[in-house]
Design an enzyme around this catalytic site. Sequence first.
Site, PDB file in Angstrom:
ATOM      1  CG  ASP A  19     -52.832 -50.980 -11.996  1.00 59.28           C
ATOM      2  OD1 ASP A  19     -51.650 -51.306 -12.226  1.00 59.28           O
ATOM      3  OD2 ASP A  19     -53.281 -50.823 -10.848  1.00 59.28           O
ATOM      4  CD  GLU A  21     -53.079 -51.994  -6.678  1.00 61.63           C
ATOM      5  OE1 GLU A  21     -52.388 -52.388  -5.718  1.00 61.63           O
ATOM      6  OE2 GLU A  21     -52.667 -51.185  -7.524  1.00 61.63           O
ATOM      7  CG  HIS A 166     -49.987 -48.175  -4.446  1.00 61.26           C
ATOM      8  ND1 HIS A 166     -49.160 -48.789  -5.359  1.00 61.26           N
ATOM      9  CD2 HIS A 166     -49.230 -47.267  -3.789  1.00 61.26           C
ATOM     10  CE1 HIS A 166     -47.943 -48.289  -5.253  1.00 61.26           C
ATOM     11  NE2 HIS A 166     -47.966 -47.350  -4.311  1.00 61.26           N
ATOM     12  CG  ASP A 171     -52.444 -46.784  -9.149  1.00 63.14           C
ATOM     13  OD1 ASP A 171     -52.644 -45.707  -8.549  1.00 63.14           O
ATOM     14  OD2 ASP A 171     -51.911 -47.777  -8.617  1.00 63.14           O
TER      15      ASP A 171
END
Length: 488
Positions: A19, A21, A166, A171
């Site tokens: 993932d 950000e 987040h 996550d």
Amino acid sequence: MASTLGGGDEGRSEIAFFDLETAVPTEPGKPFAILEFGAILVCPRKLVELHSYSTLVRPTDLSLISTLSKRRSGITREGVLSAPTFVEIADQVYNILHGRIWAGHNIKRFDCVRIRDAFAEIGHSPPEPKAVIDSLSLLSQKFGKRAGDMKMASIAKYFDLGDQAHRSLEDVRMNLEVVKHCATVLFLESSVPDILTEMSWFSPRRSPRTKSNEKSLPSGVKESSASSSSSGVRETHPIVSLLTECSEDDNSCGIDPSDDITTLISKLHIGTLQTDAADEAQDESTPSPNPDAKDEDFLGVDEVSVSSISASLIPFHRGGSLRMKLFHDDDPLQLYGDSLKVRFGISRKYLDHAGLPRLNTVVDLPPDLCKILEEADDVARNLSVESGTTSGWRLTVMRKKGFANYPTARLQISSESNGDDATEVYQRKESSETVEKLDFSSNEFEELESALLPGTLVDAYFSLEPYDYQKMAGIRLAARKLVIHMKK
């Protein structure tokens, strides 16, 4: 770049859940900036974590993090400023991802693209996956819309897994838990489909072929094709039901319950990043594969019986509040309208919870479509009153002074930054079979605005979504796909 973790590329059987950000670009045409990368390597047989890695990333454009403390939970400007740049972590990222199966939520449309862009920006070849598992599209198809919009936070709340952090690594771990929970529910439902599927709050739409293939048993109970595979092998792996994409009439997939996930994926129709990248590259130069082909989940006006329209209250989250859904018979009410004339072009008047524009356009309604929407309005409004709401009702069909003979409705258009279900927009030139996909973001509306001018014709595929917000209720027409008729 050499691969050292987990052996050579051919022997890299682990699934890489990852993932990102990111910071949204402040100017059109600028790329997203990666602020954090997190990944875990998962054993495909036991679905246990074998290795993890995460790091903050310092972007080259520091103006993107000037207001970071106000927007990112737990990620501070100071932390990012002291982090390595992407070029400094590129070898580690490549080593984790290259030659493995990639998995994540909405990664095909977002994270995979950002990774490819980041490697291109530093002049390095990007890592390549064996296959890509996007849990957003996979769970939306297999698990239905039981968890509402199927965003990670919504599914986690549905299963009481806590709040989404987040943060990349947290996550990613939540993503794995979500997949496990969904797979377990589907596995149990496949064992006793006639009981548990009927008890579920929302079942995915069954295709006509599925209905026609049901077999009546002596007791009068129907045996659904979901209870066994077409090859006659019962699906015993708890994640097989999520991954199986084989045709009901195709025995060539050869699923064996003793296979591990890596072997299963090699037998299933799961897209690769190379294929996705090729599709994106051809969107602007070659026709898309049949964007005009009518989706069977969307009903034409001649397929709708107004007496079959109904509304029900279903749980939005497990044990939580109720939300209204509209149905035609037993299926969600979704409509298709062809050659609708645009009366007013793109409007940015309304904002979403993040302060970004909610795009919409107003189209003229033919009489038959108008009748369907007015019936849906009546059904939904009656249920709203019965449920005790005090909100005022906003009519879907608009008849303003001066336009009495031209009823209109507002179509909502979603961009990538407004949510996971972005509207697919295509342009088709007049008297031509050439169709091009139109990509747009929250900062690049100009091309869309110039295409959706008053008088333009569009083919619209849209869902009817009841809402009740700030003492105002009604039905939102959420465009899933638009085909714009372009003049020469």
